[in-house]
Motif scaffolding. Structure first.
Motif, PDB file in Angstrom:
ATOM      1  N   LYS A   1     -12.387 -21.306  -5.644  1.00 40.83           N
ATOM      2  CA  LYS A   1     -12.473 -22.183  -4.177  1.00 40.83           C
ATOM      3  C   LYS A   1     -14.212 -22.254  -3.942  1.00 40.83           C
ATOM      4  N   ASN A   2     -14.955 -21.741  -4.788  1.00 41.07           N
ATOM      5  CA  ASN A   2     -16.500 -21.527  -4.689  1.00 41.07           C
ATOM      6  C   ASN A   2     -16.691 -20.454  -3.632  1.00 41.07           C
ATOM      7  N   GLN A   3     -16.161 -19.556  -3.552  1.00 38.66           N
ATOM      8  CA  GLN A   3     -16.262 -18.392  -2.670  1.00 38.66           C
ATOM      9  C   GLN A   3     -17.279 -17.515  -3.372  1.00 38.66           C
ATOM     10  N   GLU A   4     -18.356 -16.931  -2.955  1.00 38.66           N
ATOM     11  CA  GLU A   4     -19.344 -16.125  -3.318  1.00 38.66           C
ATOM     12  C   GLU A   4     -18.669 -14.809  -3.600  1.00 38.66           C
ATOM     13  N   TYR A   5     -18.985 -14.034  -4.828  1.00 37.72           N
ATOM     14  CA  TYR A   5     -18.268 -12.691  -4.693  1.00 37.72           C
ATOM     15  C   TYR A   5     -18.515 -11.849  -3.760  1.00 37.72           C
ATOM     16  N   ASP A   6     -19.692 -11.810  -3.117  1.00 38.36           N
ATOM     17  CA  ASP A   6     -20.226 -10.785  -2.202  1.00 38.36           C
ATOM     18  C   ASP A   6     -19.643 -11.209  -0.953  1.00 38.36           C
ATOM     19  N   LEU A   7     -18.836 -12.374  -0.875  1.00 35.16           N
ATOM     20  CA  LEU A   7     -18.432 -12.837   0.483  1.00 35.16           C
ATOM     21  C   LEU A   7     -16.771 -12.742   0.467  1.00 35.16           C
ATOM     22  N   LEU A   8     -16.250 -12.160  -0.672  1.00 31.90           N
ATOM     23  CA  LEU A   8     -14.657 -12.240  -0.840  1.00 31.90           C
ATOM     24  C   LEU A   8     -14.382 -11.435   0.658  1.00 31.90           C
ATOM     25  N   PRO A   9     -13.180 -12.016   0.952  1.00 26.96           N
ATOM     26  CA  PRO A   9     -12.905 -11.505   2.241  1.00 26.96           C
ATOM     27  C   PRO A   9     -11.840 -10.074   1.993  1.00 26.96           C
ATOM     28  N   PRO A  10     -11.754  -9.347   2.869  1.00 24.44           N
ATOM     29  CA  PRO A  10     -10.714  -8.018   2.944  1.00 24.44           C
ATOM     30  C   PRO A  10      -9.284  -8.635   2.332  1.00 24.44           C
ATOM     31  N   THR A  11      -8.716  -7.733   1.462  1.00 20.38           N
ATOM     32  CA  THR A  11      -7.472  -8.074   1.042  1.00 20.38           C
ATOM     33  C   THR A  11      -6.519  -6.851   0.978  1.00 20.38           C
ATOM     34  N   TYR A  12      -5.109  -7.057   1.527  1.00 20.06           N
ATOM     35  CA  TYR A  12      -4.261  -6.193   1.290  1.00 20.06           C
ATOM     36  C   TYR A  12      -3.094  -6.507   0.307  1.00 20.06           C
ATOM     37  N   ILE A  13      -2.851  -5.903  -0.464  1.00 17.81           N
ATOM     38  CA  ILE A  13      -1.629  -6.126  -1.611  1.00 17.81           C
ATOM     39  C   ILE A  13      -0.582  -5.178  -0.865  1.00 17.81           C
ATOM     40  N   ILE A  14       0.573  -5.653  -0.510  1.00 18.77           N
ATOM     41  CA  ILE A  14       1.545  -4.886   0.295  1.00 18.77           C
ATOM     42  C   ILE A  14       2.813  -5.110  -0.646  1.00 18.77           C
ATOM     43  N   PHE A  15       3.362  -3.988  -1.104  1.00 16.87           N
ATOM     44  CA  PHE A  15       4.814  -4.254  -1.904  1.00 16.87           C
ATOM     45  C   PHE A  15       5.782  -3.297  -0.960  1.00 16.87           C
ATOM     46  N   ILE A  16       6.816  -4.056  -0.617  1.00 17.78           N
ATOM     47  CA  ILE A  16       7.698  -3.376  -0.135  1.00 17.78           C
ATOM     48  C   ILE A  16       9.016  -2.986  -0.911  1.00 17.78           C
ATOM     49  N   CYS A  17       9.148  -1.666  -1.241  1.00 15.89           N
ATOM     50  CA  CYS A  17       9.806  -1.222  -2.175  1.00 15.89           C
ATOM     51  C   CYS A  17      11.074  -0.438  -1.880  1.00 15.89           C
ATOM     52  N   VAL A  18      12.345  -0.881  -2.445  1.00 13.99           N
ATOM     53  CA  VAL A  18      13.477  -0.281  -2.093  1.00 13.99           C
ATOM     54  C   VAL A  18      13.845   0.998  -2.809  1.00 13.99           C
ATOM     55  N   PHE A  19      12.626   1.643  -3.311  1.00 18.61           N
ATOM     56  CA  PHE A  19      12.874   2.751  -4.190  1.00 18.61           C
ATOM     57  C   PHE A  19      11.337   3.354  -4.066  1.00 18.61           C
ATOM     58  N   ASP A  20      11.339   5.083  -4.255  1.00 17.30           N
ATOM     59  CA  ASP A  20      10.319   5.782  -4.277  1.00 17.30           C
ATOM     60  C   ASP A  20       9.515   5.985  -5.337  1.00 17.30           C
ATOM     61  N   PHE A  21       8.524   4.975  -5.665  1.00 19.03           N
ATOM     62  CA  PHE A  21       7.852   5.012  -6.762  1.00 19.03           C
ATOM     63  C   PHE A  21       7.345   6.378  -7.201  1.00 19.03           C
ATOM     64  N   PHE A  22       7.067   6.933  -6.360  1.00 22.39           N
ATOM     65  CA  PHE A  22       6.046   8.387  -6.489  1.00 22.39           C
ATOM     66  C   PHE A  22       6.860   9.574  -6.404  1.00 22.39           C
ATOM     67  N   ALA A  23       8.137   9.396  -5.781  1.00 24.35           N
ATOM     68  CA  ALA A  23       8.873  10.548  -5.730  1.00 24.35           C
ATOM     69  C   ALA A  23       8.519  11.638  -4.825  1.00 24.35           C
ATOM     70  N   LYS A  24       7.802  11.156  -3.755  1.00 26.61           N
ATOM     71  CA  LYS A  24       6.944  12.113  -2.912  1.00 26.61           C
ATOM     72  C   LYS A  24       7.674  12.012  -1.265  1.00 26.61           C
ATOM     73  N   GLY A  25       8.636  11.243  -1.213  1.00 23.00           N
ATOM     74  CA  GLY A  25       8.972  10.967   0.123  1.00 23.00           C
ATOM     75  C   GLY A  25       8.296  10.321   1.206  1.00 23.00           C
ATOM     76  N   ASN A  26       7.199   9.956   0.815  1.00 22.58           N
ATOM     77  CA  ASN A  26       6.077   9.229   1.638  1.00 22.58           C
ATOM     78  C   ASN A  26       6.875   7.822   2.285  1.00 22.58           C
ATOM     79  N   TYR A  27       6.711   7.557   3.524  1.00 23.68           N
ATOM     80  CA  TYR A  27       6.914   6.030   4.126  1.00 23.68           C
ATOM     81  C   TYR A  27       6.156   5.092   3.655  1.00 23.68           C
ATOM     82  N   VAL A  28       4.755   5.628   3.273  1.00 27.86           N
ATOM     83  CA  VAL A  28       3.758   4.596   2.920  1.00 27.86           C
ATOM     84  C   VAL A  28       2.781   5.286   2.030  1.00 27.86           C
TER      85      VAL A  28
END
Length: 324
Positions: free
Chosen positions: A152-179
């Motif tokens: 969309k002609n956005q300059e790469y140095d002006l890319l906005p902050p991004t959050y990729i958020i996966f809500i998992c119903v399993f513990d992928f890392f098996a550490k017990g963390n909430y997040v």
């Protein structure tokens, strides 16, 4: 005018044939009707049993601004004045050859921070490599979000902050963390962070420890067991109830399921066709090898055998070496 016995016999056979075919046609039509009716009933039951874990329902619920904003505010402990939806379940298809993906929810807040929210029910493995796909999937989603912004002609140095958020119903890392929150850091100095403003968060609804707000914990309980223990989860549950009463939403779900079923059938048919083609090719290769072996036993030269079987001289020599 007298009708001969042969004509009467032919008439009886014709009547019997037509009568039987009418019964057959009626039976087929009835069978198709019953199958279609059963399919519709199954879809209706499936729709009634949908929960927040369903991609379809999750997308619909998070399409309500007040719910989506509150979830992000409670998770990130920030204030968001407003959000804009950048197409729910958007399909990102970059110009270069790559897989298209459908993202559940993409929103941008009043500070132009972009969020991608995904519900993950299964901890999927790649059937070929046997590796879990979630880590590379987060990387892929991040890359495609950035590419979409750049297109969309956005300059790469002006890319906005991004959050990729996966809500998992399993513990992928098996550490017990909430997040589990990930940013790029220097291995030689872990306090040194790369300020690319890209964050990946993997939420573990089965978590047991860590620091999360009461509403996020109640959201986890609702996702896991449909437990309503806060005003926030009451709002979510009410929204789902309203959605299930909406005939347009029901119709949309059924059309979506029909489309997905068609896609699965097409993929299955393509797989069978590819498998058949591979099988034929393998069979021809084995046949050529068997012919070459017979001709070698008859004393023919490697060059003549190559011409007769359409194999290369090198292939025939390899077969000859195996027989030696």
């Amino acid at each position: 005018m007298r009708i001969s016995g042969a004509c009467r016999a032919f008439g009886r056979r014709l009547f019997f044939y037509v009568s039987c075919n009418r019964r057959l046609i009626y039976f087929c039509l009835t069978l198709c009707y019953n199958q279609r009716r059963k399919h519709i009933q199954n879809l209706a039951t499936k729709f009634e049993n949908l929960t927040i874990q369903s991609d379809f329902i999750f997308k619909k619920v998070m399409s309500r601004k007040r719910i989506c904003i509150h979830l992000l505010e409670e998770l990130l402990q920030i204030k968001i004045a407003d959000i804009n939806y950048l197409e729910a379940e958007k399909s990102l298809e970059p110009e270069f050859v790559s897989r298209g993906i459908r993202l559940d929810i993409i929103v941008a807040d009043d500070k132009n921070t972009h969020y991608n929210l995904e519900m993950q029910v299964k901890n999927t493995k790649n059937p070929d490599t046997k590796n879990y796909v979630l880590p590379k999937r987060t990387r892929y989603y991040q890359a495609l979000m950035d590419i979409d912004l750049l297109q969309k002609n956005q300059e790469y140095d002006l890319l906005p902050p991004t959050y990729i958020i996966f809500i998992c119903v399993f513990d992928f890392f098996a550490k017990g963390n909430y997040v589990y929150t990930f940013k790029k850091r220097c291995l030689e100095d872990l306090e040194l962070e790369l300020p690319d403003e890209a964050t990946t968060m993997i939420l573990n609804t089965k978590g047991t420890h860590g620091s999360i707000s009461k509403d996020i914990k109640s959201f986890y309980d609702y996702v896991n067991n449909h437990v309503i223990n806060s005003d926030f989860t009451r709002q979510i549950d009410d929204e789902i109830s309203y959605l299930k009463l909406d005939s347009k939403v029901r119709r949309e779900f059924m059309l979506l399921e029909a489309r997905l079923l068609d896609e699965r059938r097409e993929a299955k048919a393509e797989g069978k066709a590819e498998g058949k083609a591979e099988g034929l090719a393998e069979g021809k290769a084995k046949e050529k090898t068997a012919t070459a072996k017979r001709l070698l036993s008859m004393g023919l030269s490697v060059e003549d055998i190559a011409k007769a079987t359409s194999l290369s001289v090198e292939q025939v020599e390899a077969i000859k070496a195996e027989q030696a």
